[in-house]
Design a protein around this motif. Sequence first.
Motif, PDB file in Angstrom:
ATOM      1  N   SER A  51      55.606  48.952  45.708  1.00 35.98           N
ATOM      2  CA  SER A  51      56.766  48.148  45.324  1.00 35.98           C
ATOM      3  C   SER A  51      56.556  46.665  45.648  1.00 35.98           C
ATOM      4  CB  SER A  51      58.032  48.663  46.004  1.00 35.98           C
ATOM      5  OG  SER A  51      57.998  48.417  47.392  1.00 35.98           O
ATOM      6  N   ILE A  52      55.557  46.360  46.458  1.00 31.48           N
ATOM      7  CA  ILE A  52      55.233  44.966  46.774  1.00 31.48           C
ATOM      8  C   ILE A  52      54.410  44.409  45.618  1.00 31.48           C
ATOM      9  CG2 ILE A  52      54.029  43.424  48.367  1.00 31.48           C
ATOM     10  CD1 ILE A  52      56.510  44.801  49.585  1.00 31.48           C
ATOM     11  N   LYS A  53      54.894  43.334  45.030  1.00 31.25           N
ATOM     12  CA  LYS A  53      54.190  42.693  43.909  1.00 31.25           C
ATOM     13  C   LYS A  53      53.252  41.625  44.442  1.00 31.25           C
ATOM     14  CE  LYS A  53      56.424  45.090  40.945  1.00 31.25           C
ATOM     15  NZ  LYS A  53      55.826  46.324  40.545  1.00 31.25           N
ATOM     16  N   CYS A  54      52.209  41.355  43.677  1.00 34.00           N
ATOM     17  CA  CYS A  54      51.216  40.355  44.034  1.00 34.00           C
ATOM     18  C   CYS A  54      51.182  39.280  42.957  1.00 34.00           C
ATOM     19  CB  CYS A  54      49.828  40.987  44.122  1.00 34.00           C
ATOM     20  SG  CYS A  54      49.743  42.429  45.189  1.00 34.00           S
ATOM     21  N   ALA A  55      51.061  38.048  43.395  1.00 34.12           N
ATOM     22  CA  ALA A  55      50.921  36.929  42.457  1.00 34.12           C
ATOM     23  C   ALA A  55      49.663  36.154  42.843  1.00 34.12           C
ATOM     24  CB  ALA A  55      52.134  36.024  42.499  1.00 34.12           C
ATOM     25  N   LEU A  56      48.799  35.958  41.881  1.00 40.48           N
ATOM     26  CA  LEU A  56      47.558  35.231  42.088  1.00 40.48           C
ATOM     27  C   LEU A  56      47.672  33.897  41.360  1.00 40.48           C
ATOM     28  CD1 LEU A  56      44.684  35.199  43.214  1.00 40.48           C
ATOM     29  CD2 LEU A  56      43.957  36.451  41.179  1.00 40.48           C
ATOM     30  N   ASN A  57      47.647  32.824  42.128  1.00 43.42           N
ATOM     31  CA  ASN A  57      47.813  31.474  41.576  1.00 43.42           C
ATOM     32  C   ASN A  57      49.058  31.368  40.697  1.00 43.42           C
ATOM     33  OD1 ASN A  57      45.528  30.441  42.889  1.00 43.42           O
ATOM     34  ND2 ASN A  57      44.204  31.237  41.284  1.00 43.42           N
ATOM     35  N   GLY A  58      50.156  31.985  41.183  1.00 43.09           N
ATOM     36  CA  GLY A  58      51.446  31.867  40.511  1.00 43.09           C
ATOM     37  C   GLY A  58      51.702  32.831  39.373  1.00 43.09           C
ATOM     38  N   VAL A  59      50.776  33.759  39.117  1.00 47.23           N
ATOM     39  CA  VAL A  59      50.925  34.719  38.023  1.00 47.23           C
ATOM     40  C   VAL A  59      50.858  36.134  38.608  1.00 47.23           C
ATOM     41  CG1 VAL A  59      49.925  35.559  35.861  1.00 47.23           C
ATOM     42  CG2 VAL A  59      49.842  33.113  36.408  1.00 47.23           C
ATOM     43  N   LEU A  60      51.822  36.992  38.235  1.00 47.16           N
ATOM     44  CA  LEU A  60      51.775  38.375  38.718  1.00 47.16           C
ATOM     45  C   LEU A  60      50.437  39.007  38.378  1.00 47.16           C
ATOM     46  CD1 LEU A  60      55.349  39.734  37.945  1.00 47.16           C
ATOM     47  CD2 LEU A  60      54.390  39.087  40.157  1.00 47.16           C
ATOM     48  N   ALA A  61      49.892  39.737  39.346  1.00 48.78           N
ATOM     49  CA  ALA A  61      48.548  40.292  39.183  1.00 48.78           C
ATOM     50  C   ALA A  61      48.503  41.736  39.657  1.00 48.78           C
ATOM     51  CB  ALA A  61      47.540  39.454  39.966  1.00 48.78           C
ATOM     52  N   ASP A  62      47.626  42.486  39.048  1.00 50.98           N
ATOM     53  CA  ASP A  62      47.326  43.855  39.438  1.00 50.98           C
ATOM     54  C   ASP A  62      46.487  43.816  40.713  1.00 50.98           C
ATOM     55  OD1 ASP A  62      45.214  46.225  39.230  1.00 50.98           O
ATOM     56  OD2 ASP A  62      47.019  46.811  38.137  1.00 50.98           O
ATOM     57  N   ARG A  63      46.556  44.846  41.506  1.00 51.51           N
ATOM     58  CA  ARG A  63      45.791  44.897  42.754  1.00 51.51           C
ATOM     59  C   ARG A  63      44.282  44.979  42.534  1.00 51.51           C
ATOM     60  NH1 ARG A  63      49.258  46.557  47.317  1.00 51.51           N
ATOM     61  NH2 ARG A  63      51.364  46.233  46.552  1.00 51.51           N
ATOM     62  N   GLN A  64      43.880  45.227  41.302  1.00 52.52           N
ATOM     63  CA  GLN A  64      42.453  45.234  40.975  1.00 52.52           C
ATOM     64  C   GLN A  64      41.935  43.833  40.635  1.00 52.52           C
ATOM     65  OE1 GLN A  64      40.534  48.047  41.211  1.00 52.52           O
ATOM     66  NE2 GLN A  64      42.397  48.905  42.090  1.00 52.52           N
ATOM     67  N   ALA A  65      42.846  42.863  40.547  1.00 53.08           N
ATOM     68  CA  ALA A  65      42.454  41.498  40.185  1.00 53.08           C
ATOM     69  C   ALA A  65      41.518  40.915  41.243  1.00 53.08           C
ATOM     70  CB  ALA A  65      43.692  40.616  40.035  1.00 53.08           C
ATOM     71  N   ILE A  66      40.565  40.129  40.770  1.00 48.68           N
ATOM     72  CA  ILE A  66      39.600  39.464  41.648  1.00 48.68           C
ATOM     73  C   ILE A  66      40.191  38.144  42.132  1.00 48.68           C
ATOM     74  CG2 ILE A  66      37.307  38.428  41.778  1.00 48.68           C
ATOM     75  CD1 ILE A  66      37.179  41.434  41.476  1.00 48.68           C
ATOM     76  N   VAL A  67      40.123  37.930  43.431  1.00 46.16           N
ATOM     77  CA  VAL A  67      40.629  36.703  44.047  1.00 46.16           C
ATOM     78  C   VAL A  67      39.432  35.785  44.315  1.00 46.16           C
ATOM     79  CG1 VAL A  67      41.891  35.736  45.997  1.00 46.16           C
ATOM     80  CG2 VAL A  67      42.509  37.997  45.107  1.00 46.16           C
ATOM     81  N   PRO A  68      39.368  34.644  43.633  1.00 44.97           N
ATOM     82  CA  PRO A  68      38.271  33.717  43.868  1.00 44.97           C
ATOM     83  C   PRO A  68      38.542  32.836  45.088  1.00 44.97           C
ATOM     84  CG  PRO A  68      39.670  32.855  42.150  1.00 44.97           C
ATOM     85  CD  PRO A  68      40.238  34.196  42.551  1.00 44.97           C
ATOM     86  N   ASP A  69      37.532  32.115  45.494  1.00 42.57           N
ATOM     87  CA  ASP A  69      37.684  31.148  46.578  1.00 42.57           C
ATOM     88  C   ASP A  69      38.699  30.086  46.164  1.00 42.57           C
ATOM     89  OD1 ASP A  69      37.052  30.257  49.143  1.00 42.57           O
ATOM     90  OD2 ASP A  69      35.577  28.833  48.379  1.00 42.57           O
ATOM     91  N   ASN A  70      39.421  29.550  47.132  1.00 47.11           N
ATOM     92  CA  ASN A  70      40.438  28.505  46.927  1.00 47.11           C
ATOM     93  C   ASN A  70      41.633  28.973  46.100  1.00 47.11           C
ATOM     94  OD1 ASN A  70      39.050  26.455  48.391  1.00 47.11           O
ATOM     95  ND2 ASN A  70      37.656  26.284  46.665  1.00 47.11           N
TER      96      ASN A  70
END
Length: 82
Positions: A51-70
């Motif tokens: 139920s916890i959502k993730c946002a990567l650089n301001g955009v909702l993302a799947d937990r499989q999304a790759i998080v780059p440096d910075n």
Amino acid sequence: MVDILFFGKLRDIAGGGERRIALSEPARIETIIAIIAETDDLLGSMLADPSIKCALNGVLADRQAIVPDNAELAFLPPVSGG
């Protein structure tokens, strides 16, 4: 470095609204959750909740999304109102 932001009840559990972690290479969001869980069991278990959502650089993302440096990774608890 990755800036990690916590909102709502997650901020309280994390002991603050922001953390920074260093990654040796880009990693999936689920891997970052596991890294956090290594040092904070309660927070790690909360972040693992679907139920916890993730946002990567301001955009909702799947937990499989790759998080780059910075990058900025935010964890958002469900919102309720009345």
